[in-house]
Design an enzyme around this catalytic site. Structure first.
Site, PDB file in Angstrom:
ATOM      1  N   HIS A  42     -33.560   2.807   6.819  1.00  0.00           N
ATOM      2  CA  HIS A  42     -33.106   3.870   7.718  1.00  0.00           C
ATOM      3  C   HIS A  42     -34.236   4.446   8.566  1.00  0.00           C
ATOM      4  O   HIS A  42     -34.117   5.552   9.094  1.00  0.00           O
ATOM      5  CB  HIS A  42     -32.435   4.990   6.923  1.00  0.00           C
ATOM      6  CG  HIS A  42     -31.125   4.586   6.339  1.00  0.00           C
ATOM      7  ND1 HIS A  42     -30.036   4.247   7.104  1.00  0.00           N
ATOM      8  CD2 HIS A  42     -30.724   4.449   5.049  1.00  0.00           C
ATOM      9  CE1 HIS A  42     -29.016   3.933   6.327  1.00  0.00           C
ATOM     10  NE2 HIS A  42     -29.406   4.035   5.072  1.00  0.00           N
ATOM     11  N   GLU A 146     -24.323   2.407  -4.309  1.00  0.00           N
ATOM     12  CA  GLU A 146     -23.863   3.202  -3.176  1.00  0.00           C
ATOM     13  C   GLU A 146     -22.383   3.025  -2.853  1.00  0.00           C
ATOM     14  O   GLU A 146     -21.909   3.580  -1.861  1.00  0.00           O
ATOM     15  CB  GLU A 146     -24.672   2.819  -1.929  1.00  0.00           C
ATOM     16  CG  GLU A 146     -26.166   2.977  -2.114  1.00  0.00           C
ATOM     17  CD  GLU A 146     -26.939   2.615  -0.878  1.00  0.00           C
ATOM     18  OE1 GLU A 146     -27.112   3.491  -0.024  1.00  0.00           O
ATOM     19  OE2 GLU A 146     -27.346   1.440  -0.771  1.00  0.00           O
ATOM     20  N   ASP A 172     -23.942   7.439   1.019  1.00  0.00           N
ATOM     21  CA  ASP A 172     -22.927   6.388   1.096  1.00  0.00           C
ATOM     22  C   ASP A 172     -21.915   6.497  -0.037  1.00  0.00           C
ATOM     23  O   ASP A 172     -20.715   6.320   0.181  1.00  0.00           O
ATOM     24  CB  ASP A 172     -23.581   5.005   1.097  1.00  0.00           C
ATOM     25  CG  ASP A 172     -24.259   4.697   2.417  1.00  0.00           C
ATOM     26  OD1 ASP A 172     -23.664   4.977   3.464  1.00  0.00           O
ATOM     27  OD2 ASP A 172     -25.389   4.176   2.396  1.00  0.00           O
TER      28      ASP A 172
END
Length: 182
Positions: A42, A146, A172
């Protein structure tokens, strides 16, 4: 050899912070932290950019841990070749995916990681096989949980030899649970 793994195995808490290629990783690695996390999932950072900041951590207290962007052997290999002492892989949903992650992290006979010579700050070994075994033993392997599929398969994922700890991806997972960021 790997302070993070040693602390976790002894039941102690580990404390770390995120870092980037522009961070003063040498200073951060001696600041009392146990690990520095480099995120390539990310963040606008690619694994191959991590060699200089990870090399600046050599011989210092904190261990470099890298979250790769996907469960791909080449990304894992690049992070390990840069000197990562821990690997985090996102979206590990099945035991098969966890096993693939472990195989990518470990040298033969425990895995199929490609060898390109001594990498990272693992200490002294009596011979090259000793180095390979040391890395296999000391590397911290962390799949991320996740998704609902991962929750459904949690026991099977945990049964994969070589998994050291699980990391829950709260964003998530909360979305999949119908309670975004709650």
């Amino acid at each position: 050899m790997n302070v993070v793994k040693e602390l976790l195995l002894s039941g102690k808490t580990v404390i770390g912070a995120t870092a980037s290629p522009s961070s003063d990783t040498a200073m951060l690695a001696d600041s009392g932290l146990d690990f520095l996390l480099f995120d390539t999932q990310h963040a606008a950072v690619e694994v191959k950019q991590l060699s200089p900041p990870i090399q600046a951590m050599r011989g210092r207290k904190a261990a470099p841990v890298v979250r790769v962007s996907a469960n791909n052997a080449d990304l894992i290999c690049f992070a390990l070749d840069a000197g990562a002492r821990g690997i985090i892989v996102p979206m590990v949903n099945t035991a098969e995916q966890a096993a693939a992650m472990v195989r990518s992290c470990k040298y033969f006979p425990l895995g199929d990681r490609s060898n390109s010579g001594v990498r990272g700050d693992w200490g002294e070994s009596k011979d090259y096989r000793g180095y390979l075994d040391m890395v296999n033993d000391e590397l911290l392997i962390i799949p991320m949980i996740e998704t609902l599929e991962a929750i459904d398969n949690i026991d099977e994922i945990l049964s994969v030899p070589g998994i050291d700890v699980l990391l829950v991806g709260p964003s998530d997972l909360s979305i999949q649970l119908g309670v975004p960021l709650d």
